[in-house]
Write an enzyme that holds these catalytic residues in place. Structure first.
Site, PDB file in Angstrom:
ATOM      1  N   LYS A 167      39.387  35.944  39.473  1.00  0.00           N
ATOM      2  CA  LYS A 167      39.390  36.427  40.716  1.00  0.00           C
ATOM      3  C   LYS A 167      38.023  35.938  40.882  1.00  0.00           C
ATOM      4  O   LYS A 167      37.946  35.235  42.226  1.00  0.00           O
ATOM      5  CB  LYS A 167      39.723  38.170  41.325  1.00  0.00           C
ATOM      6  CG  LYS A 167      40.706  38.421  40.855  1.00  0.00           C
ATOM      7  CD  LYS A 167      41.100  39.911  41.149  1.00  0.00           C
ATOM      8  CE  LYS A 167      42.725  40.501  40.365  1.00  0.00           C
ATOM      9  NZ  LYS A 167      42.555  42.203  40.337  1.00  0.00           N
ATOM     10  N   GLN A 203      39.941  46.953  41.546  1.00  0.00           N
ATOM     11  CA  GLN A 203      40.708  47.241  39.656  1.00  0.00           C
ATOM     12  C   GLN A 203      41.615  47.772  38.141  1.00  0.00           C
ATOM     13  O   GLN A 203      41.158  48.937  38.874  1.00  0.00           O
ATOM     14  CB  GLN A 203      40.000  45.818  38.670  1.00  0.00           C
ATOM     15  CG  GLN A 203      40.442  45.466  38.212  1.00  0.00           C
ATOM     16  CD  GLN A 203      42.013  44.161  37.536  1.00  0.00           C
ATOM     17  OE1 GLN A 203      42.010  43.282  38.850  1.00  0.00           O
ATOM     18  NE2 GLN A 203      43.023  44.052  37.429  1.00  0.00           N
ATOM     19  N   ASP A 256      45.231  44.108  48.414  1.00  0.00           N
ATOM     20  CA  ASP A 256      46.315  44.053  47.458  1.00  0.00           C
ATOM     21  C   ASP A 256      47.436  44.548  47.766  1.00  0.00           C
ATOM     22  O   ASP A 256      48.885  44.711  46.864  1.00  0.00           O
ATOM     23  CB  ASP A 256      45.805  45.509  45.901  1.00  0.00           C
ATOM     24  CG  ASP A 256      45.335  44.423  44.794  1.00  0.00           C
ATOM     25  OD1 ASP A 256      45.429  43.255  44.612  1.00  0.00           O
ATOM     26  OD2 ASP A 256      44.139  44.924  43.967  1.00  0.00           O
TER      27      ASP A 256
END
Ligand code: NAP
Length: 284
Positions: free
Chosen positions: A51, A95, A118
């Site tokens: 990322k 994460q 997300d």
């Protein structure tokens, strides 16, 4: 069979995000993504590094916050609160998975929905549910981009999703339905799975088991999307689909690696730019 190339399509998405980032920079705004990693799970570390690399490529500023696996939930929530309040931060990503003792739902709900790149926050999930998406969940949205790029329109097609997780299966079903597909969602309690999957014009597998999708489960000429990220018996990265055998039957197939995984990262870049643009407008 046509192999759907995640590298080509994700490069295309990242190039569009880079062009938009350039425009934002010209207006004095550099999109910024804050990535939080808790603990030292090697797979999570790889994802976070990927990322960060994508951010560099696109021109997005990336910040990393690495907390030890022993970190208390309160510490993580305090960090999220700080990032929520920081107007220079446009996107926040925590994460997953989180270490035991930290409640995933509490953490994901603490992220400001406007910075939730997300799209896991209930507010963003609700937007998707009512067909009014703001930020889109990266993996399913990346799959929709793959279909669009290949000129595959789900409208009126039988779409079967194997898996019903909040991250992949459920939002995938919502996006396919929003695109006028006729959607069936299968899971571990589904009876006679093969009889359902073999009716699918578009089959999405998000189970997480190697060699799960075999040719007898696939309709001739189907589009098969493999979301799985697994290790086979030799420790090699593989998807859910028996690639070589299913390739003999499907019209389109995504490989692993080189498929959906690359799209997930590219869509994260796109969401970060979208979030930055939204926040600019809101700040007026
Ligand atoms: P998950 O939360 O473990 O969900 C797996 C789903 O598969 C569940 O809904 C489960 O059913 C279903 N399932 C399990 N065994 C089954 C069976 N025998 N028949 C039918 N359905 C079955 O996993 P996830 O987070 O959705 O991830 C799925 C896979 O995608 C994993 O390999 C993951 O690593 C990968 N992934 C890839 C990306 C990417 O960017 N490429 C992103 C996210 C995830 P129940 O609900 O009944 O248990």
């Amino acid at each position: 069979m046509k192999r759907i190339d995640g590298k080509v399509i994700s490069d295309h998405i990242k190039a569009l995000a880079a062009a938009e980032t350039e425009q934002l920079r010209a207006q004095g705004v550099t999109p910024c993504l804050a990535v939080i990693i808790v603990g030292d799970d090697p797979a999570s570390r790889t994802y976070v590094n990927n990322k960060k690399k994508a951010c560099e490529l696109v021109g997005i500023r990336s910040l990393e916050f690495a907390l030890p696996g022993t970190a208390a939930q309160a510490e993580l929530l305090a960090l999220i609160e700080k990032l929520n309040a920081d107007s220079a931060v446009n996107g926040i990503l925590c994460q997953l998975p989180l270490p035991k003792g930290i409640d995933e739902k509490t953490v994901l709900t603490a992220i400001d929905p406007r910075k939730d790149v997300d799209a896991f926050h209930p507010v963003n999930v609700g937007h998707i549910m009512i067909g009014d998406p703001v930020l889109l969940p990266c993996t399913p949205a990346g799959i929709m981009e793959m279909l669009a790029y290949e000129g595959i329109d789900p409208s009126g097609k039988n779409c079967v999703v194997i898996g019903r997780s909040n991250i992949v299966g459920k939002p995938m079903a919502m996006l396919l339905m929003a695109a006028d597909g006729t959607v069936t969602v299968c899971h571990s309690k589904t009876r006679d799975l093969a009889s359902i999957t073999s009716q699918a014009d578009i089959l999405v597998s998000s189970v997480g088991k190697p060699h799960f999708v075999t040719p007898d489960m696939v309709k001739p000429g189907a589009v098969v999307i493999d979301v799985g990220m697994n290790r086979d018996e030799n420790g090699k990265l593989c998807g859910d689909v028996e690639y070589d055998a299913v390739a003999q039957k499907a019209a389109y197939l995504t490989p692993v690696p080189g498929g959906v995984g690359l799209m997930t990262v590219a869509m994260l870049m796109k969401n970060t730019v979208t979030a930055a643009k939204m926040q600019m407008t809101q700040q007026g």
